[in-house]
Design a protein around this motif. Sequence first.
Motif, short mmCIF file in Angstrom:
data_model
loop_
_atom_site.label_atom_id
_atom_site.label_comp_id
_atom_site.label_asym_id
_atom_site.label_seq_id
_atom_site.Cartn_x
_atom_site.Cartn_y
_atom_site.Cartn_z
N LYS A 13 0.84 -1.18 0.00
CA LYS A 13 0.00 0.00 0.00
C LYS A 13 0.88 1.24 0.00
O LYS A 13 1.73 1.41 0.88
CB LYS A 13 -0.91 0.02 1.24
N GLN A 14 0.67 2.09 -1.00
CA GLN A 14 1.45 3.31 -1.15
C GLN A 14 0.55 4.52 -0.95
O GLN A 14 -0.59 4.56 -1.42
CB GLN A 14 2.08 3.37 -2.55
N TYR A 15 1.06 5.51 -0.21
CA TYR A 15 0.33 6.76 -0.01
C TYR A 15 1.16 7.91 -0.57
O TYR A 15 2.39 7.93 -0.43
CB TYR A 15 0.08 7.02 1.48
N SER A 16 0.48 8.87 -1.17
CA SER A 16 1.15 10.08 -1.64
C SER A 16 1.28 11.06 -0.49
O SER A 16 0.40 11.15 0.38
CB SER A 16 0.35 10.72 -2.78
N ILE A 17 2.37 11.80 -0.47
CA ILE A 17 2.63 12.81 0.55
C ILE A 17 2.32 14.17 -0.05
O ILE A 17 2.68 14.46 -1.20
CB ILE A 17 4.09 12.77 1.02
N GLY A 18 1.70 15.03 0.74
CA GLY A 18 1.41 16.38 0.27
C GLY A 18 -0.03 16.49 -0.21
O GLY A 18 -0.82 15.55 -0.13
N PRO A 19 -0.40 17.65 -0.73
CA PRO A 19 -1.78 17.87 -1.16
C PRO A 19 -2.16 17.00 -2.33
O PRO A 19 -1.36 16.72 -3.22
CB PRO A 19 -1.80 19.36 -1.54
N TRP A 52 5.55 3.90 1.37
CA TRP A 52 4.94 2.58 1.32
C TRP A 52 4.56 2.20 2.75
O TRP A 52 5.40 1.90 3.58
CB TRP A 52 5.91 1.56 0.73
N ALA A 53 3.26 2.22 3.04
CA ALA A 53 2.79 1.82 4.37
C ALA A 53 2.92 0.32 4.56
O ALA A 53 3.14 -0.16 5.68
CB ALA A 53 1.33 2.25 4.56
N LEU A 54 2.78 -0.44 3.47
CA LEU A 54 2.98 -1.89 3.46
C LEU A 54 3.76 -2.25 2.22
O LEU A 54 3.59 -1.63 1.16
CB LEU A 54 1.65 -2.65 3.46
N ARG A 55 4.62 -3.27 2.33
CA ARG A 55 5.44 -3.65 1.18
C ARG A 55 5.56 -5.17 1.10
O ARG A 55 6.21 -5.80 1.93
CB ARG A 55 6.84 -3.01 1.31
N ASP A 56 4.84 -5.77 0.14
CA ASP A 56 4.96 -7.19 -0.19
C ASP A 56 4.72 -8.08 1.04
O ASP A 56 5.55 -8.91 1.41
CB ASP A 56 6.35 -7.46 -0.78
N VAL A 57 3.56 -7.92 1.66
CA VAL A 57 3.20 -8.69 2.85
C VAL A 57 2.29 -9.85 2.45
O VAL A 57 1.27 -9.64 1.79
CB VAL A 57 2.49 -7.79 3.89
N SER A 58 2.65 -11.06 2.86
CA SER A 58 1.86 -12.27 2.57
C SER A 58 1.73 -13.11 3.83
O SER A 58 2.70 -13.27 4.58
CB SER A 58 2.52 -13.11 1.46
N PHE A 59 0.54 -13.65 4.06
CA PHE A 59 0.32 -14.56 5.20
C PHE A 59 -1.06 -15.20 5.07
O PHE A 59 -1.88 -14.81 4.23
CB PHE A 59 0.43 -13.81 6.53
N GLU A 60 -1.31 -16.19 5.92
CA GLU A 60 -2.61 -16.85 6.00
C GLU A 60 -3.05 -16.91 7.46
O GLU A 60 -2.24 -17.02 8.36
CB GLU A 60 -2.54 -18.27 5.45
N VAL A 61 -4.36 -16.83 7.66
CA VAL A 61 -4.94 -17.02 8.99
C VAL A 61 -5.97 -18.13 8.88
O VAL A 61 -6.88 -18.07 8.04
CB VAL A 61 -5.61 -15.74 9.51
N LYS A 62 -5.82 -19.16 9.71
CA LYS A 62 -6.70 -20.33 9.65
C LYS A 62 -8.00 -20.07 10.42
O LYS A 62 -8.08 -19.20 11.29
CB LYS A 62 -6.00 -21.55 10.25
N GLU A 63 -9.00 -20.85 10.10
CA GLU A 63 -10.27 -20.78 10.80
C GLU A 63 -10.07 -21.08 12.29
O GLU A 63 -9.42 -22.05 12.66
CB GLU A 63 -11.23 -21.81 10.19
N GLY A 64 -10.61 -20.23 13.15
CA GLY A 64 -10.49 -20.41 14.59
C GLY A 64 -9.19 -19.91 15.18
O GLY A 64 -8.98 -20.01 16.39
N GLU A 65 -8.31 -19.33 14.36
CA GLU A 65 -7.02 -18.84 14.85
C GLU A 65 -7.16 -17.44 15.42
O GLU A 65 -7.90 -16.60 14.89
CB GLU A 65 -6.01 -18.85 13.70
N GLY A 234 6.45 -1.31 7.33
CA GLY A 234 5.69 -1.88 6.23
C GLY A 234 6.09 -3.26 5.79
O GLY A 234 5.42 -3.87 4.95
N HIS A 235 7.17 -3.79 6.34
CA HIS A 235 7.66 -5.12 5.95
C HIS A 235 7.32 -6.16 7.02
O HIS A 235 7.33 -5.86 8.22
CB HIS A 235 9.18 -5.09 5.74
N LEU A 236 7.03 -7.37 6.58
CA LEU A 236 6.78 -8.47 7.50
C LEU A 236 8.11 -9.05 7.96
O LEU A 236 8.84 -9.66 7.18
CB LEU A 236 5.94 -9.56 6.80
#
Length: 319
Positions: A13-19, A52-65, A234-236
């Motif tokens: 996720k990228q954000y622009s700075i400024g107006p 970059w607020a987030l950069r190339d983040v990957s993961f899984e969350v299982k049911e009930g976790e 922003g990195h895992l």
Amino acid sequence: MGQSTITVDSISKQYSIGPTRAYHTLRDQLANGFKRLFSHPPVCDDAENSIWALRDVSFEVKEGEVMGIIGRNGSGKSTLLKILSRITEPTEGGAEIRGRVASLLEVGTGFHPELTGRENIYLSAAILGMRKSEITRKFDEILAFSEVERLIDTPVKHYSSGMYVRLAFAVAAHLDPEILLIDEVLAVGDARFQKKCLGKMEEVGKEGRTIVFVSHNMAMIASLCSSCMFLHEGHLVAHGEAIKVIQKYYDEGISVAGEADFRNSNRKPGDETVHLLRARLVNGEGNVVTELLIHEGATIEMEYEVKVAGARLTPNLHV
């Protein structure tokens, strides 16, 4: 653990700075909105005017976790939850979510200040996809948990922040979502109510529902979560068993409370007027400390860069 309820694939996720560009006419706004329907969020190549607020983040969350997310302020935790809640879109990558999601990201999210607590319970629950009969069946339980019975027919604009949290958490936790996303909002409540919320989250987790929980309270993460993610700028950094990830968080030295140093970071707190470079707590001998005896003197040192000539600034500290 069953199948995955949340699958995140290379989210950035990228954000622009400024107006940002203003669209002054209805025609401009409609044209811009129509363009966005058929295009992905643009990637800005200007590093000076974007972060970059987030950069190339990957993961899984299982049911009930029950999964915790930790990291210092500005590491991307809240941005990740907003993407999972579909409040904002990722610049790159994507996420697949299987099940009804309830989000508690900010105090009173989804509440209308002019409506009463009673009306907001029905409104918030309806937004989450509940039928009126289901809401009515759960109403007394929600009200008892929130502890705002006396003010339930008072507009919520008159509630304290603690009352907001109580009512918002009660709604989110009692309406049977398959996935519950919680940001650091429980810090607003008192210690007794936090304990009550933790008990409810443990109960929800045992029922096989998925919880993703952001907190700076390591003891809370360790006691509640079976797994944990550690984000930094922003990195895992780490993802796995909660105790091991928390230990890595401490080993990295990022959690040291006595000093925060942003001088070499590309995400310095501040705005176009001023950037915070460093802040630290020092004792009478000038050494950085994380703990002090009550009778000892202390100094808070702040270093910042003023980017606008002639700007008059007043440091403001909150304890």
